[in-house]
Design a protein around this motif. Sequence first.
Motif, PDB file in Angstrom:
ATOM      1  N   UNK A  84      13.703  -0.775  -4.212  1.00 23.91           N
ATOM      2  CA  UNK A  84      14.182   0.222  -3.254  1.00 23.91           C
ATOM      3  C   UNK A  84      12.991   0.923  -2.608  1.00 23.91           C
ATOM      4  N   UNK A  85      13.238   1.667  -1.541  1.00 16.62           N
ATOM      5  CA  UNK A  85      12.170   2.404  -0.859  1.00 16.62           C
ATOM      6  C   UNK A  85      11.515   3.404  -1.810  1.00 16.62           C
ATOM      7  N   UNK A  86      12.323   4.047  -2.653  1.00 16.17           N
ATOM      8  CA  UNK A  86      11.778   5.011  -3.616  1.00 16.17           C
ATOM      9  C   UNK A  86      10.903   4.319  -4.662  1.00 16.17           C
ATOM     10  N   UNK A  87      11.360   3.186  -5.152  1.00 14.88           N
ATOM     11  CA  UNK A  87      10.571   2.435  -6.140  1.00 14.88           C
ATOM     12  C   UNK A  87       9.241   1.969  -5.543  1.00 14.88           C
ATOM     13  N   UNK A  88       9.286   1.494  -4.292  1.00 12.91           N
ATOM     14  CA  UNK A  88       8.057   1.087  -3.616  1.00 12.91           C
ATOM     15  C   UNK A  88       7.112   2.276  -3.452  1.00 12.91           C
ATOM     16  N   UNK A  89       7.656   3.421  -3.079  1.00 10.72           N
ATOM     17  CA  UNK A  89       6.840   4.628  -2.888  1.00 10.72           C
ATOM     18  C   UNK A  89       6.178   5.081  -4.178  1.00 10.72           C
ATOM     19  N   UNK A 105      -2.147  -3.283  -0.903  1.00  9.61           N
ATOM     20  CA  UNK A 105      -1.933  -4.130   0.272  1.00  9.61           C
ATOM     21  C   UNK A 105      -0.582  -4.831   0.190  1.00  9.61           C
ATOM     22  N   UNK A 106      -0.259  -5.346  -0.988  1.00  7.12           N
ATOM     23  CA  UNK A 106       1.026  -6.036  -1.164  1.00  7.12           C
ATOM     24  C   UNK A 106       2.196  -5.074  -0.971  1.00  7.12           C
ATOM     25  N   UNK A 107       2.062  -3.870  -1.472  1.00  9.61           N
ATOM     26  CA  UNK A 107       3.128  -2.882  -1.314  1.00  9.61           C
ATOM     27  C   UNK A 107       3.312  -2.497   0.148  1.00  9.61           C
ATOM     28  N   UNK A 108       2.209  -2.346   0.860  1.00  6.17           N
ATOM     29  CA  UNK A 108       2.311  -2.019   2.282  1.00  6.17           C
ATOM     30  C   UNK A 108       2.947  -3.167   3.063  1.00  6.17           C
ATOM     31  N   UNK A 109       2.610  -4.402   2.695  1.00  6.62           N
ATOM     32  CA  UNK A 109       3.234  -5.561   3.344  1.00  6.62           C
ATOM     33  C   UNK A 109       4.728  -5.630   3.036  1.00  6.62           C
ATOM     34  N   UNK A 110       5.120  -5.068   1.882  1.00  8.70           N
ATOM     35  CA  UNK A 110       6.536  -5.034   1.504  1.00  8.70           C
ATOM     36  C   UNK A 110       7.244  -3.810   2.099  1.00  8.70           C
ATOM     37  N   UNK A 111       6.554  -3.117   2.979  1.00 13.03           N
ATOM     38  CA  UNK A 111       7.107  -1.976   3.715  1.00 13.03           C
ATOM     39  C   UNK A 111       7.215  -0.676   2.900  1.00 13.03           C
ATOM     40  N   UNK A 113       6.373   3.030   2.211  1.00  8.46           N
ATOM     41  CA  UNK A 113       6.030   4.080   3.168  1.00  8.46           C
ATOM     42  C   UNK A 113       4.767   4.826   2.743  1.00  8.46           C
ATOM     43  N   UNK A 114       3.791   4.895   3.658  1.00  7.34           N
ATOM     44  CA  UNK A 114       2.569   5.655   3.375  1.00  7.34           C
ATOM     45  C   UNK A 114       2.848   7.158   3.361  1.00  7.34           C
ATOM     46  N   UNK A 115       3.999   7.568   3.853  1.00  5.93           N
ATOM     47  CA  UNK A 115       4.371   8.978   3.884  1.00  5.93           C
ATOM     48  C   UNK A 115       5.159   9.416   2.657  1.00  5.93           C
ATOM     49  N   UNK A 117       5.937  10.874  -0.819  1.00  6.78           N
ATOM     50  CA  UNK A 117       5.213  11.914  -1.562  1.00  6.78           C
ATOM     51  C   UNK A 117       5.760  12.066  -2.978  1.00  6.78           C
ATOM     52  N   UNK A 118       4.880  12.566  -3.851  1.00  6.59           N
ATOM     53  CA  UNK A 118       5.318  12.888  -5.207  1.00  6.59           C
ATOM     54  C   UNK A 118       5.955  14.278  -5.192  1.00  6.59           C
ATOM     55  N   UNK A 119       6.319  14.798  -6.352  1.00  3.09           N
ATOM     56  CA  UNK A 119       6.996  16.095  -6.437  1.00  3.09           C
ATOM     57  C   UNK A 119       6.139  17.254  -5.938  1.00  3.09           C
ATOM     58  N   UNK A 120       4.816  17.054  -5.884  1.00  2.00           N
ATOM     59  CA  UNK A 120       3.906  18.099  -5.413  1.00  2.00           C
ATOM     60  C   UNK A 120       3.553  17.948  -3.941  1.00  2.00           C
ATOM     61  N   UNK A 121       4.120  16.952  -3.277  1.00  6.51           N
ATOM     62  CA  UNK A 121       3.854  16.740  -1.863  1.00  6.51           C
ATOM     63  C   UNK A 121       2.638  15.881  -1.570  1.00  6.51           C
ATOM     64  N   UNK A 122       2.095  15.229  -2.590  1.00  5.42           N
ATOM     65  CA  UNK A 122       0.922  14.378  -2.402  1.00  5.42           C
ATOM     66  C   UNK A 122       1.327  12.972  -1.978  1.00  5.42           C
ATOM     67  N   UNK A 123       0.601  12.426  -1.005  1.00  9.55           N
ATOM     68  CA  UNK A 123       0.817  11.045  -0.578  1.00  9.55           C
ATOM     69  C   UNK A 123      -0.125  10.135  -1.369  1.00  9.55           C
ATOM     70  N   UNK A 124      -0.009   8.836  -1.136  1.00  7.99           N
ATOM     71  CA  UNK A 124      -0.906   7.887  -1.801  1.00  7.99           C
ATOM     72  C   UNK A 124      -2.355   8.138  -1.392  1.00  7.99           C
ATOM     73  N   UNK A 125      -2.594   8.547  -0.169  1.00  9.16           N
ATOM     74  CA  UNK A 125      -3.948   8.854   0.279  1.00  9.16           C
ATOM     75  C   UNK A 125      -4.516  10.043  -0.498  1.00  9.16           C
TER      76      UNK A 125
END
Length: 136
Positions: A84-89, A105-111, A113-115, A117-125
């Motif tokens: 699911x989108x949540x599992x990928x995130x 890279x594989x996760x991004x190719x699987x769509x 979302x780079x946006x 966020x975790x419970x604290x509002x942090x993205x993967x970046x």
Amino acid sequence: LHIALERVARLMALAGKAVVLYGLKREELNGSRGTAIRFDTSRGRYAVKLDSGGETTMAIRPDNLQEAEVEAEVEDVTKLTAMSAEELGIELLECARYGEELELQQLLEARASVNFTDDSGNTSLHRAAANGHVGV
């Protein structure tokens, strides 16, 4: 002083990392894998625990060590497309945290979302940067 600090930082960079030995007079050790435990500044050598050597450590010059490429666990593409989108995130956040570039890279190719966020509002970046993974 600045040059000396850069050299110390380079020398300390292998501490705790997987390494491969090369260029040693004891040729049977060349190609051996191990972990650089710590750098001994008084001796100018790393204490290296070989993967095949029990609890013994060896003193190895930095010039005879190369950071080992860690074999990444490659995700099964069919598994990723079923997530699911949540599992990928969530997976994207964890891979960024640990600097797992191939998996990211594989996760991004699987769509994934780079946006996401975790419970604290942090993205993967955020997670990658907080853990020093500049390549991510």
